[in-house]
Design an enzyme around this catalytic site. Structure first.
Site, PDB file in Angstrom:
ATOM      1  N   ARG A   1     -65.063  10.061-118.202  1.00 38.34           N
ATOM      2  CA  ARG A   1     -66.391   9.459-118.055  1.00 38.34           C
ATOM      3  C   ARG A   1     -66.452   8.561-116.817  1.00 38.34           C
ATOM      4  O   ARG A   1     -67.462   8.537-116.109  1.00 38.34           O
ATOM      5  CB  ARG A   1     -66.728   8.652-119.317  1.00 38.34           C
TER       6      ARG A   1
ATOM      7  N   ASN B   1     -72.071  14.165-126.864  1.00 36.99           N
ATOM      8  CA  ASN B   1     -73.012  14.151-125.744  1.00 36.99           C
ATOM      9  C   ASN B   1     -72.587  15.092-124.632  1.00 36.99           C
ATOM     10  O   ASN B   1     -71.405  15.394-124.529  1.00 36.99           O
ATOM     11  CB  ASN B   1     -73.100  12.729-125.176  1.00 36.99           C
TER      12      ASN B   1
ATOM     13  N   TYR C   1     -83.177   5.136-122.269  1.00 35.67           N
ATOM     14  CA  TYR C   1     -82.601   5.735-121.054  1.00 35.67           C
ATOM     15  C   TYR C   1     -83.663   6.051-120.000  1.00 35.67           C
ATOM     16  O   TYR C   1     -83.332   6.439-118.887  1.00 35.67           O
ATOM     17  CB  TYR C   1     -81.792   6.991-121.403  1.00 35.67           C
TER      18      TYR C   1
END
Ligand code: G6P
Ligand code: MN
Length: 445
Positions: A98, A152, A268
């Site tokens: 990530r 995700n 978001y």
């Protein structure tokens, strides 16, 4: 009418060593009358985390669900065979992966975020092949099981699974639940009394109206917020959660957008509407969210360890009530055939006529033992339709690139993303990703 007694359920969590797992188990404990667990399998490739989280979960189960068998395993097959529900919350490449996803775009002045923008693109390309493999394994070994996916980027993963297997699956995200429960507590009503006219994609959705007894409450809430301090709004949220600066910023920015538009967005949306502010902040601090989460996770795991020794609740937890309410709620609706309403990620099937028929969308759907039944949410307002449609096109191309292992399609996908300023920058970011994620993106070379 006699309610059929529900037999004990076998549930597994792939990625069970996650710091989110105890919060989820707490949800099963809260709902133990309606969703009795007889077996819980936690599977993880990280044995160290699995053992800490697993021992902590055992301590949680002992007083409340003493007959629930807990199995800890590193073998995926054991989390598939014989399960009624398979929950998946994996992170391919871990938080280090990530960090790369988030760090590279910042070097080009582009947002670095886990699921939004180039970061979400890289995560999708790294995650889809693994999730497709899991889908196929479920189809082969236990086709009657339900996959409840939280991995995700959840919408893109669902799209890929739907194209490559026939398994029963639902993609979920806790954000709709956060919105529903927080608004309900602001209005001092139970969340079931509110109906959300809600549409969009995962992490890019809007509540256009919220009805209570036939009246849209959003204008009233907007007015009330004019006289409510941020502190008062914050008091509706878990104090622990608000210590996290990301959660706090999301809340402030979401309210800014709501006050401006009268519609309530996914948190978001800030990455699209406040791009310049956020990128300036990211470039200045030079720290990725992944790095922050790595530190948080260390503390949380240490807390679990310590509470095992002292036999008491840890100070910090990751994810919490909302994550569990969504996951356990959806399982309960299927298992008890309730036809309850949840906002989930499902094939559009005409719910949003402005988006393709098979696109995965985030909308309210009735859920029962036969699956998900999305409600018709109709046309989207012009101010937000274009953005949603272009992100939908980017998503479709990204899934295609992963399934067809095509560099050219991956480049088209990233070029289409509204946060990427040019094809040249798209190419540089894509090439950097392929180089940095040597193992997982090798298939695009
Ligand atoms: C929200 C999103 C999730 C995300 C989570 C944690 O709940 O809906 O998809 O995984 O935040 O984000 P973080 O940046 O803290 O890892
Ligand atoms: Mn989410």
């Amino acid at each position: 009418m006699v309610k059929e007694a529900l037999h004990g359920l076998n549930v597994s969590i792939i990625g069970g060593g996650s710091a989110y797992t105890p919060g989820l188990v707490e949800g099963f404990i809260r709902q133990k009358e309606d969703i009795p667990l007889s077996k819980l399998v936690l599977m993880d490739i990280d044995e160290h985390k699995l053992n800490i989280v697993g021992s902590f979960v055992q301590m949680m189960l002992n007083p409340h669900l003493p007959n629930c068998e807990l199995i800890l395993t590193t073998e995926r097959e054991r989390a598939i065979y014989d399960m009624d529900y398979i929950i998946c919350q994996i992170r391919v490449g871990g938080l280090e992966g990530r960090h790369i996803d988030e760090y590279i775009p910042i070097q080009y002045g582009v947002i670095g975020q886990e699921t939004t923008g180039p970061g979400g693109f890289s995560m999708a390309l790294r995650t889809i092949p693994v999730m497709v493999e899991i889908g196929k394994e479920i189809e082969e070994k236990n086709p009657s099981a339900w996959l409840i996916n939280y991995t995700n980027p959840t919408g893109l993963v669902a799209e890929a699974i739907g194209k490559t297997s026939k398994i029963k699956h639902i993609a979920i995200c806790d954000e709709p639940m956060v919105l529903q429960e927080s608004l309900a507590s602001f209005l001092r009503v139970s969340p079931e009394r509110l109906f959300f006219d809600y549409f969009g994609l995962n992490h890019l959705a809007w509540a256009r109206h919220v009805f209570l007894q036939g009246v849209d409450v959003l204008p009233k809430v907007r007015q009330a917020l004019e006289h409510t301090s941020v502190e008062e709004v914050e008091s509706l949220f878990d104090e622990e959660l608000l210590k996290d600066p990301k959660v706090r910023t999301e809340l402030v920015n979401t309210l800014r957008i709501f006050k401006d538009t009268g519609m309530m967005p996914s948190p978001y949306l800030q990455y699209y509407w406040f791009t310049d502010e956020i990128i300036e902040h990211q470039m200045k601090t030079g720290i990725t969210r992944a790095q922050e989460v790595i530190e948080m996770e260390k503390q949380i795991l240490a807390g679990y360890n310590q509470s095992l020794q002292e036999d008491k609740r840890p100070q910090m937890q990751r994810g919490g009530k909302w994550h569990a309410d969504m996951m356990v709620g959806v399982i309960g609706a299927i298992a008890n055939d309730t036809r309850d309403l949840f906002i989930v990620n499902v094939p559009n099937h005409g719910s949003l006529p402005d988006l393709p028929y098979h696109k995965i969308v985030e909308v309210p759907a009735l859920i029962d033992a036969s699956g998900t039944h999305p409600l018709a949410m109709g046309k989207m307002p012009l101010q937000v339709k274009g953005l949603i449609q272009s992100v939908a096109a980017y998503e479709e191309l990204t899934v295609k690139a992963a399934l067809e292992e095509s560099y050219a399609t991956a480049l088209d996908a990233l070029t289409c993303h509204p946060l990427v300023p040019s094809r040249r920058i798209a190419k540089s970011i894509l090439d950097d990703y392929i180089k940095a994620h040597e193992d997982s993106l090798n298939y695009l070379r």
